[in-house]
Design a protein around this motif. Structure first.
Motif, PDB file in Angstrom:
ATOM      1  N   ALA A 219     -17.873 -14.068   8.933  1.00 17.99           N
ATOM      2  CA  ALA A 219     -17.807 -14.495   7.658  1.00 17.99           C
ATOM      3  C   ALA A 219     -19.107 -15.188   7.061  1.00 17.99           C
ATOM      4  CB  ALA A 219     -16.706 -15.292   7.032  1.00 17.99           C
ATOM      5  N   THR A 220     -19.740 -14.773   6.070  1.00 12.73           N
ATOM      6  CA  THR A 220     -21.118 -15.322   5.669  1.00 12.73           C
ATOM      7  C   THR A 220     -20.814 -16.574   4.433  1.00 12.73           C
ATOM      8  OG1 THR A 220     -21.254 -13.695   3.733  1.00 12.73           O
ATOM      9  CG2 THR A 220     -22.653 -13.503   5.858  1.00 12.73           C
ATOM     10  N   HIS A 221     -19.296 -16.335   3.803  1.00  7.28           N
ATOM     11  CA  HIS A 221     -18.832 -17.271   2.804  1.00  7.28           C
ATOM     12  C   HIS A 221     -17.461 -17.430   2.961  1.00  7.28           C
ATOM     13  CE1 HIS A 221     -22.784 -15.681   1.061  1.00  7.28           C
ATOM     14  NE2 HIS A 221     -22.795 -16.922   0.393  1.00  7.28           N
TER      15      HIS A 221
ATOM     16  N   LEU B 113       0.977  -1.249   0.120  1.00 10.63           N
ATOM     17  CA  LEU B 113      -0.134  -0.019   0.019  1.00 10.63           C
ATOM     18  C   LEU B 113       0.955   1.205   0.135  1.00 10.63           C
ATOM     19  CD1 LEU B 113      -3.059  -0.775   2.359  1.00 10.63           C
ATOM     20  CD2 LEU B 113      -2.744  -0.926  -0.117  1.00 10.63           C
ATOM     21  N   ALA B 114       1.817   1.158   0.858  1.00 13.48           N
ATOM     22  CA  ALA B 114       2.884   2.512   0.912  1.00 13.48           C
ATOM     23  C   ALA B 114       3.385   2.668  -0.535  1.00 13.48           C
ATOM     24  CB  ALA B 114       3.891   2.151   2.033  1.00 13.48           C
ATOM     25  N   ALA B 115       3.801   1.637  -1.283  1.00 12.23           N
ATOM     26  CA  ALA B 115       4.362   1.771  -2.584  1.00 12.23           C
ATOM     27  C   ALA B 115       3.488   2.204  -3.650  1.00 12.23           C
ATOM     28  CB  ALA B 115       4.927   0.347  -3.048  1.00 12.23           C
ATOM     29  N   ILE B 116       2.259   2.347  -3.338  1.00 11.76           N
ATOM     30  CA  ILE B 116       1.355   3.011  -4.385  1.00 11.76           C
ATOM     31  C   ILE B 116       0.857   4.567  -3.657  1.00 11.76           C
ATOM     32  CG2 ILE B 116       0.605   0.840  -5.736  1.00 11.76           C
ATOM     33  CD1 ILE B 116      -1.869   0.832  -3.996  1.00 11.76           C
ATOM     34  N   GLY B 117       1.477   4.848  -2.605  1.00 14.66           N
ATOM     35  CA  GLY B 117       1.125   6.039  -2.084  1.00 14.66           C
ATOM     36  C   GLY B 117       0.061   6.337  -1.124  1.00 14.66           C
ATOM     37  N   LEU B 118      -0.174   5.024  -0.647  1.00 19.46           N
ATOM     38  CA  LEU B 118      -1.241   5.075   0.521  1.00 19.46           C
ATOM     39  C   LEU B 118      -0.649   4.984   1.968  1.00 19.46           C
ATOM     40  CD1 LEU B 118      -3.999   2.544  -1.045  1.00 19.46           C
ATOM     41  CD2 LEU B 118      -3.926   5.118  -0.753  1.00 19.46           C
ATOM     42  N   SER B 119      -0.955   5.861   2.815  1.00 26.10           N
ATOM     43  CA  SER B 119      -0.273   5.841   4.098  1.00 26.10           C
ATOM     44  C   SER B 119      -1.274   5.043   5.092  1.00 26.10           C
ATOM     45  CB  SER B 119      -0.362   7.297   4.678  1.00 26.10           C
ATOM     46  OG  SER B 119      -1.646   7.726   4.852  1.00 26.10           O
ATOM     47  N   ALA B 120      -2.543   4.476   4.749  1.00 23.87           N
ATOM     48  CA  ALA B 120      -3.165   3.376   5.464  1.00 23.87           C
ATOM     49  C   ALA B 120      -2.686   2.290   5.635  1.00 23.87           C
ATOM     50  CB  ALA B 120      -4.677   3.387   4.999  1.00 23.87           C
ATOM     51  N   THR B 121      -2.786   1.532   6.715  1.00 24.83           N
ATOM     52  CA  THR B 121      -2.549   0.167   7.134  1.00 24.83           C
ATOM     53  C   THR B 121      -3.535  -0.479   6.233  1.00 24.83           C
ATOM     54  OG1 THR B 121      -3.801   0.069   8.847  1.00 24.83           O
ATOM     55  CG2 THR B 121      -1.494   0.483   9.220  1.00 24.83           C
ATOM     56  N   ILE B 122      -3.175  -1.727   6.010  1.00 27.20           N
ATOM     57  CA  ILE B 122      -4.371  -2.828   5.467  1.00 27.20           C
ATOM     58  C   ILE B 122      -5.597  -2.661   6.409  1.00 27.20           C
ATOM     59  CG2 ILE B 122      -4.769  -5.243   5.156  1.00 27.20           C
ATOM     60  CD1 ILE B 122      -3.009  -4.118   2.979  1.00 27.20           C
ATOM     61  N   ASP B 123      -5.514  -3.073   7.603  1.00 24.25           N
ATOM     62  CA  ASP B 123      -6.657  -2.905   8.452  1.00 24.25           C
ATOM     63  C   ASP B 123      -7.347  -1.568   8.243  1.00 24.25           C
ATOM     64  OD1 ASP B 123      -5.920  -5.216   9.545  1.00 24.25           O
ATOM     65  OD2 ASP B 123      -4.901  -4.649  11.175  1.00 24.25           O
ATOM     66  N   GLU B 124      -6.704  -0.195   8.155  1.00 24.26           N
ATOM     67  CA  GLU B 124      -7.526   0.777   8.074  1.00 24.26           C
ATOM     68  C   GLU B 124      -8.089   0.926   6.552  1.00 24.26           C
ATOM     69  OE1 GLU B 124      -4.411   3.611  10.969  1.00 24.26           O
ATOM     70  OE2 GLU B 124      -4.092   3.385   8.523  1.00 24.26           O
ATOM     71  N   GLN B 125      -7.223   0.411   5.666  1.00 22.15           N
ATOM     72  CA  GLN B 125      -7.724   0.653   4.376  1.00 22.15           C
ATOM     73  C   GLN B 125      -9.166  -0.476   4.094  1.00 22.15           C
ATOM     74  OE1 GLN B 125      -7.333   2.616   2.322  1.00 22.15           O
ATOM     75  NE2 GLN B 125      -7.537   2.200   0.246  1.00 22.15           N
ATOM     76  N   VAL B 126      -8.956  -1.413   4.695  1.00 15.54           N
ATOM     77  CA  VAL B 126     -10.237  -2.577   4.724  1.00 15.54           C
ATOM     78  C   VAL B 126     -11.481  -1.762   5.025  1.00 15.54           C
ATOM     79  CG1 VAL B 126     -11.082  -4.605   5.389  1.00 15.54           C
ATOM     80  CG2 VAL B 126      -8.937  -4.744   4.541  1.00 15.54           C
ATOM     81  N   ILE B 127     -11.565  -1.346   6.178  1.00 16.53           N
ATOM     82  CA  ILE B 127     -12.460  -0.622   6.911  1.00 16.53           C
ATOM     83  C   ILE B 127     -12.850   0.477   6.012  1.00 16.53           C
ATOM     84  CG2 ILE B 127     -13.149   0.707   9.000  1.00 16.53           C
ATOM     85  CD1 ILE B 127     -13.314  -2.336   9.424  1.00 16.53           C
TER      86      ILE B 127
ATOM     87  N   PRO C  50      -9.761 -13.362   5.939  1.00 14.32           N
ATOM     88  CA  PRO C  50     -10.596 -13.719   7.248  1.00 14.32           C
ATOM     89  C   PRO C  50     -10.162 -13.235   8.244  1.00 14.32           C
ATOM     90  CG  PRO C  50      -9.415 -15.832   6.015  1.00 14.32           C
ATOM     91  CD  PRO C  50      -9.009 -14.326   5.289  1.00 14.32           C
ATOM     92  N   GLN C  51      -9.101 -12.684   8.258  1.00 15.61           N
ATOM     93  CA  GLN C  51      -8.584 -12.011   9.518  1.00 15.61           C
ATOM     94  C   GLN C  51      -9.326 -10.637   9.793  1.00 15.61           C
ATOM     95  OE1 GLN C  51      -4.434 -12.102  10.690  1.00 15.61           O
ATOM     96  NE2 GLN C  51      -4.067 -14.064   9.540  1.00 15.61           N
ATOM     97  N   ASP C  52      -9.951 -10.181   8.607  1.00 12.70           N
ATOM     98  CA  ASP C  52     -10.823  -8.773   8.611  1.00 12.70           C
ATOM     99  C   ASP C  52     -12.373  -8.994   9.053  1.00 12.70           C
ATOM    100  OD1 ASP C  52      -8.559  -7.123   7.778  1.00 12.70           O
ATOM    101  OD2 ASP C  52      -8.823  -7.946   5.845  1.00 12.70           O
ATOM    102  N   ALA C  53     -12.626 -10.388   9.096  1.00 11.56           N
ATOM    103  CA  ALA C  53     -14.049 -10.559   9.352  1.00 11.56           C
ATOM    104  C   ALA C  53     -14.684 -10.024  10.569  1.00 11.56           C
ATOM    105  CB  ALA C  53     -14.352 -12.025   9.291  1.00 11.56           C
TER     106      ALA C  53
END
Length: 240
Positions: free
Chosen positions: A207-209, A126-140, A158-161
């Motif tokens: 998760a539903t699926h 994410l940082a390489a494409i210019g996003l400062s958010a973490t994966i967790d923050e970006q998912v939400i 699954p870890q974001d579910a």
């Protein structure tokens, strides 16, 4: 929703013969299938149409990221084919997702599912494409955007579910690729997904699926693996 339809079998094959062989081998036990870009490019929509004709759920994993008119056209094509889910990139923004939702409205069986962050990516990516958010923050962030756009669900690891279920409430679908089976069930024990989990953990988290590909389709006995997985997940939902 039956447990069998919550288990989406990913037909990640580079030829029609092998994909059809798995479908035939699983028979009535396989109720939901994912058809992605590789198989669609190789074989066209014929297998998806066959699956729909046999009463299966078909998840067209198109990951649409285009101008709204093109996205809407692709969603309508998915609806005419009889697909039950189609994916759009939440990174495309609200206008693209809203166009997809409007296009799907003419097809009662079709659900628009927004891909949050591709499950092979890391914070460094994410940082390489210019996003400062973490994966967790970006998912939400993207899941909130998808909900506001009217999407029926999201794709995430699954870890974001758990965090997504808390954020999105009880009604949205949460589709989780990147589930891994116990080593005694499969010869495939590695994954490109950076944040995997076992299927039961994904369902317990909200998760539903679950989407499962090579760990099942390349197992010595895919039908036995599917039966054991369905039994395990059914027991999670049984009254105590």
């Amino acid at each position: 929703m039956s447990t069998a339809r919550r288990i989406i079998i990913a037909l990640d094959f580079d030829n029609l013969h092998d994909a059809e062989a798995i479908v035939d081998r699983l028979g009535d036990a396989g109720q939901s299938y994912k058809v992605g870009l590789e198989l669609l490019t190789v074989a066209g929509p014929a297998l998806a149409a066959r699956l729909v004709g046999e009463g299966k759920d078909v998840f067209l994993d198109l990951k649409l990221f285009e101008i709204p008119t093109s996205v809407a056209g692709a969603v309508r094509a998915a609806g005419r084919l009889g697909a039950t889910m189609v994916t759009v990139h939440a990174m495309g923004g609200s206008t693209i997702m809203e166009a997809a939702v409007r296009a799907a409205a003419d097809f009662p069986q079709l659900r628009v599912i927004a891909l949050t962050v591709v499950t092979s990516l890391t914070d460094t990516d994410l940082a390489a494409i210019g996003l400062s958010a973490t994966i967790d923050e970006q998912v939400i962030r993207l899941a909130q955007l998808a909900k506001r756009a009217g999407c029926h669900g999201v794709v995430a690891s699954p870890q974001d579910a758990a965090s997504l279920r808390a954020e999105l409430g009880p009604n949205m679908l949460i589709v989780t690729p990147g589930v891994m089976l116990r080593p005694e069930l499969t010869a495939v024990t590695t994954t490109e997904h950076t944040r995997p989990a076992d299927p039961a953990a994904a369902i317990r988290a909200g998760a539903t699926h679950i989407v499962i590909g090579r760990p099942l389709t390349r197992a010595p006995d895919p039908a036995a693996v599917l039966a054991q997985l369905e039994d395990e997940l059914s027991r999670l939902q049984a009254p105590s």
